[in-house]
Design a protein around this motif. Structure first.
Motif: not given
Length: 355
Positions: A244-267
């Motif tokens: 757990i991140e102590q300053t925010t009291r949260t846990m970071q999570i990461r997921a993956v999604a398919e983007n073969k059509e390029g609709m999802l833009i990083p950032g």
């Protein structure tokens, strides 16, 4: 004197008769108003609902960011003049494809010199070996000749590695961005050439409050939307931060999604819906029934026709309702309107609505 006493008694009797008349008159008015279905003015008219158990699809609405599956800044590992650029801006490139070539004439001249020294050292080592076999030289002299050969070989390999670095290749397949150099530019490791990203898949990074950390599982499917599209996309959780991140009291999570059509833009930002365990027999009440107080929340319930203040704890909320985790129970009558006009212990006239 007798007349005076008689007058006094007449006045006393008159006052008593007036008091008795007013008492019976008020009593008749109250009974008459009750008979007409009217409550005294001091009784508050409010709306309420009887709590019944419900099934609640528990879920969190979170914000996250979309990142490229792989992303690097293309830079040269050696300094020199750019001899050639072999990619088009904004185009797809393949793993191992040459992107930029830095002039290596000087390094090749150094390589030729190193190879000459290596050949001489190899010949000296060969002669020293023959002399050692005839006991014409000492073991120490042979070891020195052998060491000179190894040093020459290492120098040759070093220059060959530097020459290889003058050819910059793509470490993975992806789309390359805008270049910041031209042919003839003198580059060094500090100069950015372009950015290479792989977006056939994208990563979603987001955080959840620590109280939900134990409910998150690997391979849990999630859904999300972005600001530039109304389409709902899906992703799958594949990694959790182990602490757990102590300053925010949260846990970071990461997921993956398919983007073969390029609709999802990083950032870009993502609005994420994270499903949690479904709750049976959940207690849900309208959000307007809740009164914020210092360090918590409260509601009013009806108990024997009187208002009773109850401190509650809540969890997730929907568009109109909020999940109550403590303070209320099934069968309680919660006041849903007029709550700001009533006080603890006030009599109530409740109009009940269905939950």
């Amino acid at each position: 004197m007798k007349i005076k006493h008689v007058l006094i008694w007449l006045v006393v009797i008159g006052l008593l008769a007036l008091i008795i008349f007013r008492i019976f008159s008020n009593k008749e008015k109250n009974e008459s108003s009750k008979g007409n279905g009217q409550m005294p003015k001091s009784v508050a008219k409010v709306n309420g609902m009887v709590i019944t158990p419900q099934n609640f699809a528990n879920e969190l609405t979170l914000s996250g960011s979309i990142e490229a599956n792989e992303q690097i800044e293309v830079r040269s590992e050696v300094s020199g003049v750019v001899q050639g650029i072999y990619f088009n801006e904004g185009q797809m490139v393949s793993k191992g494809q040459q992107l930029v070539k830095v002039n290596d004439l000087e390094l090749r001249a150094q390589l030729s010199q190193a190879k000459t020294k290596q050949a001489l050292a190899a010949e000296n080592e060969r002669r020293a070996k023959l002399l050692l076999q005839k006991e014409a030289i000492s073991q120490e002299e042979f070891d020195m000749a052998s060491a000179e050969l190894q040093s020459a070989q290492a120098q040759t390999q070093l220059i060959q590695a530097q020459i290889a670095k003058t050819s910059i290749v793509a470490p993975f397949s992806g789309k390359i961005g805008l270049r910041s150099i031209s042919p003839g530019t003198y580059v060094s490791p500090t100069n950015l050439i372009a950015i290479l990203v792989n977006t056939t898949q994208v990563k979603l990074t987001f955080s959840v409050p620590e109280k939900y950390a134990g409910l998150i599982k690997i391979n849990t499917p999630i859904s999300f939307t972005t600001a530039n599209s109304k389409e709902t996309h899906t992703a799958k959780i594949y990694a959790l931060e182990p602490a757990i991140e102590q300053t925010t009291r949260t846990m970071q999570i990461r997921a993956v999604a398919e983007n073969k059509e390029g609709m999802l833009i990083p950032g870009t930002y993502a609005n994420i819906v994270l499903p949690l365990e479904a709750i049976n027999d959940a207690i849900l009440i309208p959000t307007e029934a809740i009164i914020p107080i210092q360090n918590g929340k409260k509601v009013f319930i009806s108990e024997k026709g009187l208002a009773k203040e109850v401190i509650i704890e809540t969890s997730n909320r929907t568009e109109k309702e909020i999940l109550v985790t403590s303070g209320l129970k099934v069968g309680d009558t919660v006041i849903t309107s007029g709550i700001m006009a009533i006080r603890n212990g006030a009599p109530l006239n409740i109009n009940l609505s269905k939950n």
